[in-house]
Write an enzyme that holds these catalytic residues in place. Structure first.
Site, short mmCIF file in Angstrom:
data_model
loop_
_atom_site.label_atom_id
_atom_site.label_comp_id
_atom_site.label_asym_id
_atom_site.label_seq_id
_atom_site.Cartn_x
_atom_site.Cartn_y
_atom_site.Cartn_z
N HIS A 1 -9.64 0.94 4.73
CA HIS A 1 -8.38 1.13 5.47
C HIS A 1 -8.66 2.07 6.65
O HIS A 1 -9.46 2.99 6.54
CB HIS A 1 -7.33 1.74 4.54
CG HIS A 1 -5.96 1.73 5.13
ND1 HIS A 1 -5.56 2.63 6.08
CD2 HIS A 1 -4.90 0.91 4.93
CE1 HIS A 1 -4.30 2.36 6.44
NE2 HIS A 1 -3.88 1.32 5.75
N GLU B 1 -7.07 4.45 7.79
CA GLU B 1 -6.84 5.88 7.50
C GLU B 1 -8.04 6.49 6.79
O GLU B 1 -8.27 7.69 6.89
CB GLU B 1 -5.53 6.04 6.69
CG GLU B 1 -4.32 5.80 7.58
CD GLU B 1 -3.06 5.34 6.87
OE1 GLU B 1 -2.99 5.42 5.63
OE2 GLU B 1 -2.15 4.87 7.57
N ASN C 1 0.86 -1.18 0.00
CA ASN C 1 0.00 0.00 0.00
C ASN C 1 0.90 1.23 0.00
O ASN C 1 1.51 1.55 1.02
CB ASN C 1 -0.88 -0.03 1.25
CG ASN C 1 -1.69 1.24 1.43
OD1 ASN C 1 -1.79 2.06 0.51
ND2 ASN C 1 -2.26 1.41 2.60
N TRP C 2 0.97 1.90 -1.15
CA TRP C 2 1.87 3.07 -1.23
C TRP C 2 1.24 4.31 -0.60
O TRP C 2 1.89 5.34 -0.49
CB TRP C 2 2.22 3.33 -2.71
CG TRP C 2 3.36 2.48 -3.21
CD1 TRP C 2 3.84 1.34 -2.63
CD2 TRP C 2 4.18 2.72 -4.37
NE1 TRP C 2 4.90 0.85 -3.37
CE2 TRP C 2 5.12 1.68 -4.44
CE3 TRP C 2 4.19 3.70 -5.36
CZ2 TRP C 2 6.08 1.60 -5.46
CZ3 TRP C 2 5.15 3.60 -6.37
CH2 TRP C 2 6.08 2.57 -6.42
N LYS C 3 -0.03 4.24 -0.19
CA LYS C 3 -0.71 5.41 0.41
C LYS C 3 -0.51 6.62 -0.51
O LYS C 3 -0.47 6.47 -1.71
CB LYS C 3 -0.19 5.66 1.83
CG LYS C 3 -0.17 4.39 2.68
CD LYS C 3 0.05 4.69 4.12
CE LYS C 3 0.23 3.40 4.89
NZ LYS C 3 0.04 3.55 6.30
N SER D 1 3.15 -2.45 10.35
CA SER D 1 4.59 -2.50 10.62
C SER D 1 5.24 -3.83 10.24
O SER D 1 6.16 -4.30 10.93
CB SER D 1 4.88 -2.13 12.08
OG SER D 1 4.44 -0.80 12.34
N GLY E 1 2.74 -1.29 4.26
CA GLY E 1 2.77 0.13 3.91
C GLY E 1 4.20 0.59 3.61
O GLY E 1 4.73 0.40 2.53
N GLY E 2 4.83 1.18 4.62
CA GLY E 2 6.15 1.79 4.43
C GLY E 2 7.18 0.89 3.77
O GLY E 2 7.96 1.35 2.92
N GLU F 1 -5.64 -5.17 10.44
CA GLU F 1 -4.65 -4.11 10.63
C GLU F 1 -4.96 -3.36 11.93
O GLU F 1 -5.78 -2.42 11.93
CB GLU F 1 -4.69 -3.13 9.47
CG GLU F 1 -4.33 -3.74 8.14
CD GLU F 1 -3.67 -2.70 7.22
OE1 GLU F 1 -2.57 -2.96 6.77
OE2 GLU F 1 -4.26 -1.63 7.02
N GLY G 1 2.28 1.95 10.72
CA GLY G 1 3.28 3.01 10.59
C GLY G 1 3.97 3.37 11.90
O GLY G 1 4.66 4.38 11.96
C1 PEP Z 1 -0.91 0.02 5.94
O1 PEP Z 1 -1.02 1.22 5.78
O2 PEP Z 1 -1.75 -0.73 5.44
C2 PEP Z 1 0.24 -0.49 6.70
C3 PEP Z 1 0.19 -1.70 7.12
O3 PEP Z 1 1.28 0.40 6.93
P1 PEP Z 1 2.70 0.04 7.61
O4 PEP Z 1 3.19 -1.25 7.01
O5 PEP Z 1 3.59 1.20 7.22
O6 PEP Z 1 2.47 -0.07 9.06
#
Ligand code: PEP
Length: 248
Positions: free
Chosen positions: A96, A98, A10-12, A211, A232-233, A166, A172
């Site tokens: 999600h 967010e 997920n590049w957000k 994470s 994500g990251g 999640e 994050g």
């Molecule tokens: C996400 O946004 O779906 C996610 C899991 O982010 P991260 O891996 O950065 O925690």
């Protein structure tokens, strides 16, 4: 038989044209290696078309990060599921945290988006997860069970979809639940899926997200009910993402 694990990035709201070099590197590395997982990258809507072109012929699918519940019309700023599909998306992340927190998305809205996505031929990845306060109050299992029941309409029939657990507090932050905590939630989600969809509920991949990185991917992906990861990251760079794909 269990489906192949799904590792979705997920590049957000990250990524400009130059960053397609990373997608190209991920596509080439997945093509060259022998990996057990299905791999997908979900860039911002502006990059879906170009990323799909970049990855054409390579074994990495492209996904959206959200879609409108509506098919078309006067909805300024929104992107329909059919638009994503036409741009080359095969999957879409929905619900999600967010979006639930920052855009007031309710379970009912997520459920409407799931139906829209399926009508356009997209595979939704439906996210659920508790806040830190809910976990500390011992409500994690009841919160995700209720989000699951409310966000996935029973009328979806045999359409393919995935669920992503999640925990909001793990996204994050570098924090992750213990392996036992992840397992307990995944077992609860599996039981909710089987209750709602019978045998088909056994085959729905349940991803873990929050994470995930090279250092913890193998142990998380080894948990029996974990059917992949939403990342994500660590999905922004091939050098971070490839070890997670290799761990699946
Ligand atoms: C996400 O946004 O779906 C996610 C899991 O982010 P991260 O891996 O950065 O925690």
């Amino acid at each position: 038989m269990s489906p192949r694990p799904l590792i979705a990035g997920n590049w957000k709201m990250n990524g400009l044209g130059l960053d397609l070099d990373e997608a190209r590197a991920i596509g080439a590395a997945v093509e060259q290696g022998t990996f057990g997982a299905r791999v997908a990258l979900c860039p911002p809507a502006t990059l879906v078309d170009r990323m799909a072109q970049t990855l054409m012929g390579l074994p990495v699918s492209v996904g959206g990060q959200d879609c409108s519940p509506k098919a078309a019309g006067a909805y300024t700023g929104d992107v329909s599921a059919a638009m994503l599909a036409e741009a080359g998306a095969r999957l879409v992340i929905l619900g999600h945290s967010e979006r639930r927190a920052g855009h007031g998305e309710t379970d009912a809205l997520v459920a409407a988006k799931v139906l829209a996505a399926i009508s356009a031929g997209l595979e939704p990845i439906v996210c659920v997860g508790e806040s830190l306060e809910q976990r500390q109050a011992g409500e994690a299992l009841s919160v995700v069970a209720s989000q699951l029941a409310g966000s996935i309409p029973s009328s979806i029939g045999d359409a393919a979809f995935a669920v992503a657990y999640e925990p909001v507090w793990a996204i994050g932050t570098g924090l992750t639940p213990s392996l036992a905590e992840i397992e307990a939630v995944h077992i609860a989600l599996r039981s909710g899926l089987v209750q709602a969809f019978g045998d088909a509920g056994q085959r729905v991949p349940i991803l873990y997200g929050g994470s995930v990185k090279a250092a913890n991917a193998a142990e998380i992906l080894a948990i029996p009910e974990v059917g992949g990861a939403l990342v994500g990251g660590a999905a922004l760079k091939a050098s971070d993402f490839m070890p997670i794909i290799a761990a699946a």
